[in-house]
Structures are given as structure tokens and as C-alpha cells.
Design an enzyme around this catalytic site. Structure first.
Site, mmCIF file in Angstrom:
data_model
loop_
_atom_site.group_PDB
_atom_site.id
_atom_site.type_symbol
_atom_site.label_atom_id
_atom_site.label_comp_id
_atom_site.label_asym_id
_atom_site.label_seq_id
_atom_site.Cartn_x
_atom_site.Cartn_y
_atom_site.Cartn_z
ATOM 1 N N THR A 10 0.844 -1.198 0.000
ATOM 2 C CA THR A 10 0.000 0.000 0.000
ATOM 3 C C THR A 10 0.882 1.253 0.000
ATOM 4 O O THR A 10 2.011 1.228 0.500
ATOM 5 C CB THR A 10 -0.952 0.031 1.218
ATOM 6 O OG1 THR A 10 -0.188 0.234 2.412
ATOM 7 C CG2 THR A 10 -1.765 -1.251 1.319
ATOM 8 N N GLY A 11 0.363 2.328 -0.591
ATOM 9 C CA GLY A 11 1.089 3.601 -0.629
ATOM 10 C C GLY A 11 2.461 3.451 -1.249
ATOM 11 O O GLY A 11 3.460 3.894 -0.677
ATOM 12 N N SER A 12 2.504 2.847 -2.441
ATOM 13 C CA SER A 12 3.821 2.487 -2.986
ATOM 14 C C SER A 12 4.259 3.335 -4.174
ATOM 15 O O SER A 12 5.169 2.951 -4.893
ATOM 16 C CB SER A 12 3.851 0.998 -3.335
ATOM 17 O OG SER A 12 2.646 0.563 -3.913
ATOM 18 N N THR A 13 3.638 4.515 -4.369
ATOM 19 C CA THR A 13 4.070 5.338 -5.509
ATOM 20 C C THR A 13 5.290 6.197 -5.155
ATOM 21 O O THR A 13 5.809 6.907 -6.005
ATOM 22 C CB THR A 13 2.934 6.249 -6.014
ATOM 23 O OG1 THR A 13 2.449 7.008 -4.909
ATOM 24 C CG2 THR A 13 1.815 5.437 -6.641
ATOM 25 N N SER A 14 5.732 6.143 -3.901
ATOM 26 C CA SER A 14 6.924 6.924 -3.532
ATOM 27 C C SER A 14 7.650 6.239 -2.385
ATOM 28 O O SER A 14 7.157 5.271 -1.804
ATOM 29 C CB SER A 14 6.506 8.344 -3.091
ATOM 30 O OG SER A 14 5.657 8.264 -1.955
ATOM 31 N N GLY A 15 8.842 6.763 -2.078
ATOM 32 C CA GLY A 15 9.572 6.421 -0.857
ATOM 33 C C GLY A 15 9.791 4.949 -0.586
ATOM 34 O O GLY A 15 10.139 4.158 -1.479
ATOM 35 N N ILE A 16 9.579 4.581 0.662
ATOM 36 C CA ILE A 16 9.867 3.224 1.125
ATOM 37 C C ILE A 16 8.977 2.200 0.407
ATOM 38 O O ILE A 16 9.437 1.123 0.014
ATOM 39 C CB ILE A 16 9.692 3.158 2.669
ATOM 40 C CG1 ILE A 16 10.789 3.992 3.354
ATOM 41 C CG2 ILE A 16 9.705 1.719 3.173
ATOM 42 C CD1 ILE A 16 10.613 4.183 4.859
ATOM 43 N N SER A 138 7.178 2.509 12.898
ATOM 44 C CA SER A 138 8.268 3.498 12.966
ATOM 45 C C SER A 138 8.955 3.359 14.307
ATOM 46 O O SER A 138 8.336 2.938 15.299
ATOM 47 C CB SER A 138 7.693 4.911 12.848
ATOM 48 O OG SER A 138 8.677 5.874 13.165
ATOM 49 N N TYR A 151 1.243 10.779 15.216
ATOM 50 C CA TYR A 151 2.021 9.830 14.406
ATOM 51 C C TYR A 151 2.582 8.727 15.315
ATOM 52 O O TYR A 151 2.429 7.535 15.029
ATOM 53 C CB TYR A 151 3.164 10.581 13.713
ATOM 54 C CG TYR A 151 4.080 9.705 12.888
ATOM 55 C CD1 TYR A 151 3.675 9.226 11.649
ATOM 56 C CD2 TYR A 151 5.358 9.366 13.347
ATOM 57 C CE1 TYR A 151 4.525 8.439 10.883
ATOM 58 C CE2 TYR A 151 6.208 8.585 12.584
ATOM 59 C CZ TYR A 151 5.783 8.118 11.353
ATOM 60 O OH TYR A 151 6.623 7.321 10.602
HETATM 61 P P1 NAD Z 1 6.057 8.717 1.579
HETATM 62 O O1 NAD Z 1 5.252 9.924 1.876
HETATM 63 O O2 NAD Z 1 6.938 8.721 0.390
HETATM 64 O O3 NAD Z 1 5.138 7.414 1.543
HETATM 65 C C1 NAD Z 1 3.861 7.340 2.106
HETATM 66 C C2 NAD Z 1 2.951 6.808 1.035
HETATM 67 O O4 NAD Z 1 1.656 6.581 1.572
HETATM 68 C C3 NAD Z 1 2.795 7.834 -0.102
HETATM 69 O O5 NAD Z 1 3.017 7.189 -1.341
HETATM 70 C C4 NAD Z 1 1.360 8.302 0.046
HETATM 71 O O6 NAD Z 1 0.785 8.671 -1.176
HETATM 72 C C5 NAD Z 1 0.726 7.045 0.628
HETATM 73 N N1 NAD Z 1 -0.562 7.324 1.272
HETATM 74 C C6 NAD Z 1 -0.791 8.225 2.261
HETATM 75 N N2 NAD Z 1 -2.099 8.221 2.560
HETATM 76 C C7 NAD Z 1 -2.679 7.298 1.734
HETATM 77 C C8 NAD Z 1 -4.010 6.843 1.546
HETATM 78 N N3 NAD Z 1 -5.001 7.388 2.274
HETATM 79 N N4 NAD Z 1 -4.266 5.866 0.622
HETATM 80 C C9 NAD Z 1 -3.257 5.346 -0.135
HETATM 81 N N5 NAD Z 1 -1.971 5.764 -0.003
HETATM 82 C C10 NAD Z 1 -1.703 6.720 0.913
HETATM 83 O O7 NAD Z 1 6.927 8.459 2.884
HETATM 84 P P2 NAD Z 1 7.800 7.198 3.329
HETATM 85 O O8 NAD Z 1 8.826 7.781 4.209
HETATM 86 O O9 NAD Z 1 8.186 6.355 2.189
HETATM 87 O O10 NAD Z 1 6.761 6.402 4.264
HETATM 88 C C11 NAD Z 1 6.395 5.042 4.076
HETATM 89 C C12 NAD Z 1 6.092 4.449 5.435
HETATM 90 O O11 NAD Z 1 7.294 4.416 6.207
HETATM 91 C C13 NAD Z 1 5.078 5.273 6.234
HETATM 92 O O12 NAD Z 1 4.193 4.421 6.930
HETATM 93 C C14 NAD Z 1 5.973 6.038 7.204
HETATM 94 O O13 NAD Z 1 5.300 6.398 8.377
HETATM 95 C C15 NAD Z 1 7.064 5.004 7.461
HETATM 96 N N6 NAD Z 1 8.304 5.574 7.999
HETATM 97 C C16 NAD Z 1 9.066 6.447 7.273
HETATM 98 C C17 NAD Z 1 10.242 6.955 7.836
HETATM 99 C C18 NAD Z 1 11.156 7.914 7.077
HETATM 100 O O14 NAD Z 1 12.091 8.473 7.668
HETATM 101 N N7 NAD Z 1 10.983 8.122 5.785
HETATM 102 C C19 NAD Z 1 10.619 6.605 9.132
HETATM 103 C C20 NAD Z 1 9.807 5.718 9.841
HETATM 104 C C21 NAD Z 1 8.655 5.202 9.264
#
Ligand code: NAD
Length: 259
Positions: A10-16, A138, A151
Site C-alpha cells: 500500500t502507498g507504494s508510488t513513492s519512498g519506502i 516506525s 504519528y
Molecule cells: P512517503 O510519503 O513517500 O510514503 C507514504 C505513502 O503513503 C505515499 O506514497 C502516500 O501517497 C501514501 N498514502 C498516504 N495516505 C494514503 C491513503 N489514504 N491511501 C493510499 N496511499 C496513501 O513516505 P515514506 O517515508 O516512504 O513512508 C512510508 C512508510 O514508512 C510510512 O508508513 C511512514 O510512516 C514510514 N516511515 C518512514 C520513515 C522515514 O524516515 N521516511 C521513518 C519511519 C517510518
């Protein structure tokens, strides 16, 4: 390791999330990516299609009806073997300024989305006696941050949810774990750090060094983790190699928390 496995991130269009989708594809899984806009999902499917079999589903998973629609589409593709609840929201805001409505949005987005998908897919995994559920929580879920209390609370709930669901898997080959990233270098984090460094007139390297000294003194790596470092841990936990790890909260935070 993961050929013939169907995975949803889920939420895989960016980041982690994007990094996890890539790593799963490289390990041979068939992967379903998810995002909230058609354009971003289609672009990602196109970008990743050279790595393997990838599908895209557009859905805002903080909403019950869109979650149901996604579940139907996933079920049409086959039995889900790997569920990765990755999506999440965060904001820096003083505790006293967060409204009831905002608290509810945090829970809908960071917790209830994962609850709904687990409720749909975990019973099926138990019936087939195979499966992996991973919730991306997290480090803040065990070390709450004053400026990000909603959060931190919702991430703590995800850890608890994972432990509770793992209890349901007793005696089966299904596992449920959470992964706790620490500071991770995503595009969003990079944009924030670059802006903050520019404001202080420092170069990014020096600013990052000082950031870790001041804000993360207990970090043993004194740097951000890469998306790949988090994604490889998630992929290991999604694989058959991790079969004796269940109900755990796996930290990928560079040693910030030592207890
Ligand atoms: P990100 O913002 O790139 O990724 C979050 C993703 O969730 C985005 O693609 C966003 O579009 C999607 N999203 C948000 N709300 C949504 C919804 N209602 N329906 C569908 N998609 C939705 O940030 P990230 O850092 O890659 O975060 C990914 C996960 O890792 C998150 O759960 C975040 O809390 C966790 N995390 C990140 C970090 C960090 O430092 N980057 C640290 C700890 C935990």
C-alpha cells in the site's frame, strides 16, 4: 525466493513503499502497487514493468469503500501471499493544536487502513496455511516524538496490531510482523533536509552531520538509512527465510533504540 507469490504494497508510488515494490519484484514476486491517483499509479506500473509482473490499483485506503474496491480487485488477481501495509501520514505539529478530526484522520490513515486489509486477507492466509503480513510502523512507535504525537501513537498501535494478529497465527505457517524504520532518506525527507540546510546556509553534508549529532545522538550509524536498506529487511521478512520470526517488531533505525 518469491516466485509464484502475489504481494500487495500500500502507498507504494513513492519512498519506502516504492523501494519495497522494487525489491519484491527483483526477488520474483508478482506485485500490486497502490496509490491515490491514476497518473502516479500508471507511471509506477510502467516504470517497474521491466522488473517483473506488476499491477496497479488506485485507492485511498483511509476510506472504507475504496478499501473494499481494492480488496475485490486483488481477489480477482488471485490469492494474496504477502500483505504490506506501508502507507502512512505524518506532520510536525504541537500536541495542543491537533484537533479531534485530525486525530481521527491519523487513525483512519495509519491504523484502520491496515486493520481493514488484515481483516480481509489474514483469514484467507490462515485457511491456506501460508502468508506474510508486514506493517510498516516506525521507531517513533516505541520512542514517541513530542512534535509528532498522533504519528507516534498510531505507529505504536500498528506494532500492537501486529502482535495481536500474530497471536491468531499460532501453530500455522503465517507470520505477522512490524518493521520500524528510523530516519530514512526518501525524496520527501531529502526535500525537507535540503530546504532546512539552505535556510541555515550550510551544505547538506554538514547540515546532516549536525542534525544527527543534535537530534539523534544515540544513532550508531549517524546517517539516514537508505530506502533499499529498509526494503531489503521487509523483503527478507516477506520471504520463506524468515519463517521463525513472528510477532516481532524489527527495527531498522541504525541503533537509535538500545534496550
Ligand atoms: P512517503 O510519503 O513517500 O510514503 C507514504 C505513502 O503513503 C505515499 O506514497 C502516500 O501517497 C501514501 N498514502 C498516504 N495516505 C494514503 C491513503 N489514504 N491511501 C493510499 N496511499 C496513501 O513516505 P515514506 O517515508 O516512504 O513512508 C512510508 C512508510 O514508512 C510510512 O508508513 C511512514 O510512516 C514510514 N516511515 C518512514 C520513515 C522515514 O524516515 N521516511 C521513518 C519511519 C517510518
Amino acid at each position: 525466493q518469491l516466485s509464484n507469490k502475489l504481494a500487495l504494497v500500500t502507498g507504494s508510488t513513492s519512498g519506502i513503499g516504492k523501494g519495497i515494490a522494487e525489491t519484491l519484484l527483483k526477488e520474483g514476486a508478482e506485485v500490486i502497487v497502490n496509490g491515490r491517483t491514476e497518473e502516479r499509479v500508471n507511471n509506477l506500473v510502467e516504470e517497474l514493468s521491466s522488473l517483473g509482473k506488476v499491477h496497479g490499483i488506485v485507492a485511498d485506503l483511509s476510506k472504507a469503500d475504496e478499501s473494499e474496491k481494492l480488496v475485490d480487485e486483488v481477489k480477482n488477481l488471485g490469492n494474496l501471499d504477502i500483505l504490506i501495509n506501508n502507507m502512512g501520514m505524518f506532520e510536525v505539529k504541537a500536541f495542543e493544536e491537533v484537533t479531534d478530526e485530525e486525530w481521527m484522520t491519523y487513525f483512519q490513515t495509519n491504523v484502520v487502513s491496515a486493520v481493514r486489509l488484515s481483516r480481509q486477507f489474514l483469514p484467507e492466509m490462515l485457511a491456506r496455511d501460508t502468508g506474510r503480513v508486514l506493517n510498516i510502523a516506525s521507531e517513533a512507535g516505541v520512542k514517541p516524538l513530542a512534535q509528532m504525537i498522533p504519528y507516534s501513537v498510531t505507529k505504536s498501535s500498528l506494532i500492537s496490531l501486529s502482535r495481536g494478529l500474530a497471536e491468531m497465527t499460532k501453530g500455522t505457517n503465517v507470520t505477522v510482523n512490524s518493521v520500524l524504520p528510523g530516519p530514512t532518506w526518501t525524496d520527501g525527507v531529502a526535500a525537507f533536509m535540503k530546504g532546512a540546510a539552505a535556510e541555515e546556509g550550510k551544505d547538506l553534508e554538514k547540515f546532516t552531520e549536525d542534525y544527527f549529532k543534535d537530534n539523534e545522538p544515540t544513532s550508531l550509524i549517524q546517517r539516514f538509512a537508505t530506502v533499499e536498506e529498509v526494503a531489503s529487511t521487509v523483503t527478507f521478512l516477506a520471504s520463506p527465510l524468515s519463517s521463525a520470526i513472528n510477532g516481532s517488531a524489527q527495527r531498522v533505525e541504525g541503533g537509535i533504540i538500545r534496550s
